[in-house]
Write a protein that holds these residues in place. Structure first.
Motif: not given
Length: 496
Positions: A12, A8-9, A3-5
């Motif tokens: 981060s 990204e997490n 999943d993209n999120s």
């Protein structure tokens, strides 16, 4: 597909980890010399530069793909075919590429928008997307091997994905180089180039041989013989008629991807019929057969590219920080020794003069904890939970030594230091003898704690709340099954 999120997490977390590390060592970059040892200073600054460049790479979302292989395997041609233009120099002579060179790859929209590669993180700089750099390298078997070997290590460290280019049956030198590259724990695609030079049957046979090499350690071992480096391994891995002695090679990854390409096909002669009736023969270069490799790369990057970027950056930063910690300990060695002996001296004095055994034990423990914190401040290294149990054992042993001195004197003399202080008729000399014994044990205990603390601070610097090892473990705990990262984790245990 990740999943993209979630990806990204992971990015981060990796960015936060590297920023914390850079902030921790900012005092080492203030321009002043930290020691008269110029060699150690240079080594320290080199590792700090690695940490800084890794953080910048992560901030700009740059994924690097490096090519490796022997001379004349078509490494530059493969990259040119991916780029769609002849940017990198190629030629019939060996060793055209003398130094690593990186080129930005603008991924064609036709590939980004295809149904099989629906995710849009590539080429969307400024919208959470990643940029892709292709790195061309010299042949691994060229003159000046030591220099180029070190160069290859540096490029491998920076790479997120590796293309290992061969042009036929794999040679012993290629196999050894491939095994060395795989120890870097990076995804590797084995690119079988120049397939246009082989008839269909030979091409399939070579491809099956490469598949066997990738999928079975036993077959891979049989594929490496005592032949010279320049000779191809002509027999297939399952050919029992080969009488040469097979060497026992390192393990190869069973997750090795294999792709066939013709990056720069040889010109072919074509018959041209003109309108005036003339017939001529001309040479034309067929288009590159590169789409399968392009699709393989983009599928990997779209599915787990940002996770690979985060993990590779963390591993690179972890190694750099471990080297920084090691060099800092060497640079501060004299100051640390003075600090440890200063604590040992004052602790011994306090234990020797204090008549109450309970206060000796408590005071010794507090002094040891203060020593650890002072060493942490001296080195600029964090106090973490990494193997803290072993350090506490050393602290308790130090405090136990003080208590043992009290109990031992009571057993041997019938009284301890506390009793000697409470009974003036026993004599000052007796009290002093017991005090000196306990003071000596206290001093030795402090020295042992100081040494243990140095190891603890050096090894534990990457295990804090945002330490690289901690974040790596967190990311690996959420990795999807049957991905390249999952297979690398199982085969190489990259989180350990």
């Amino acid at each position: 597909m990740a999943d993209n999120s979630l990806q990204e997490n992971r990015l981060s977390l990796a960015r936060a980890s590297l920023r914390e590390a850079l902030a921790r060592y900012s005092h080492l970059r203030q321009g002043k010399k930290n020691s008269n040892n110029t060699e150690l200073e240079a080594a320290l600054q080199y590792q700090l530069d690695i940490l800084t460049s890794t953080s910048e790479k992560l901030d700009h979302n740059i994924i690097r793909i490096a090519t490796f292989g022997l001379v004349s395997r078509g490494k530059s041609a493969v990259l040119n075919a991916l780029l769609g233009h002849k940017i990198l120099q190629t030629g019939p002579l060996n060793g055209v590429t003398q130094w690593p060179r990186s080129v930005r790859w603008s991924v064609p929209l036709s590939f980004l928008n295809s149904d099989e590669s629906p995710q849009p993180p590539l080429g969307n700089e400024g919208k959470g997307g990643v940029q892709v750099e292709l790195i061309d390298t010299p042949g691994l078997d060229e003159v000046g091997g030591e220099v180029r070997g070190e160069m290859a290590k540096q490029v491998t460290r920076q790479a997120d994905l590796i293309l290992f280019v061969v042009a036929g049956d794999i040679t012993r030198t290629e196999y050894q180089a491939l095994c060395e590259l795989q120890t870097a724990q990076k995804p590797v695609i084995l690119v079988f180039n120049k397939i246009d030079l082989y008839p269909e049957l030979d091409r399939k046979a070579i491809f099956q041989s490469l598949q066997a090499l990738a999928n079975s350690e036993e077959l891979a071992a049989a594929a490496v013989t005592e032949e010279t480096d320049s000779e191809n391994v002509s027999d297939r891995p399952n050919n029992s008629s080969d009488k040469s002695t097979a060497k026992s090679p390192p393990k190869t990854s069973k997750s090795l991807e294999i792709v066939m390409v013709a990056a720069e096909p040889a010109p072919v002669q074509v018959r041209v019929e003109w309108s005036d009736g003339r017939v001529t023969n001309e040479w034309e270069s067929p288009p590159a057969q590169i789409d399968e490799l392009k699709h393989k790369i983009l599928t990997i990057l779209n599915r787990e590219g940002r996770s690979l970027l985060a993990l590779n950056a963390l591993v690179e930063a972890r190694d750099a920080e471990a080297n920084i910690a090691r060099n800092v300990l060497k640079l501060r060695q004299t100051e640390a020794e003075d600090l440890i002996w200063q604590f040992a001296k004052y602790k011994a004095l306090a234990v020797g003069l204090n008549p109450v055994a309970f206060l000796d034990v408590m005071g010794a423990t507090v002094a040891d904890l203060a020593l650890i914190r002072s060493l942490s401040r001296l080195y600029g290294l964090p106090m973490t939970g990494y193997e803290a149990g072993k350090l506490w054992q050393t602290i308790f042993s130090s405090a136990g030594g003080v208590l043992l001195g009290e109990l031992g004197s009571s057993f041997l003399l019938g009284f301890g230091k506390t009793a000697a202080a409470a009974a003036p008729h026993i004599g000052f000399s007796t009290f002093a003898g017991v005090a000196v014994t306990q003071a000596s044990l206290a001093a030795y205990g402090t020295y042992a704690v100081g040494r243990a603390a140095q190891v603890y601070l050096e090894k534990g610097c990457t295990w804090g709340p945002l330490g690289q090892d901690t974040v790596i473990q967190e990311i690996l705990a959420t990795i999807e099954r049957n991905t390249i990262i999952d297979r690398l984790q199982q085969e190489f245990k990259i989180g350990n």
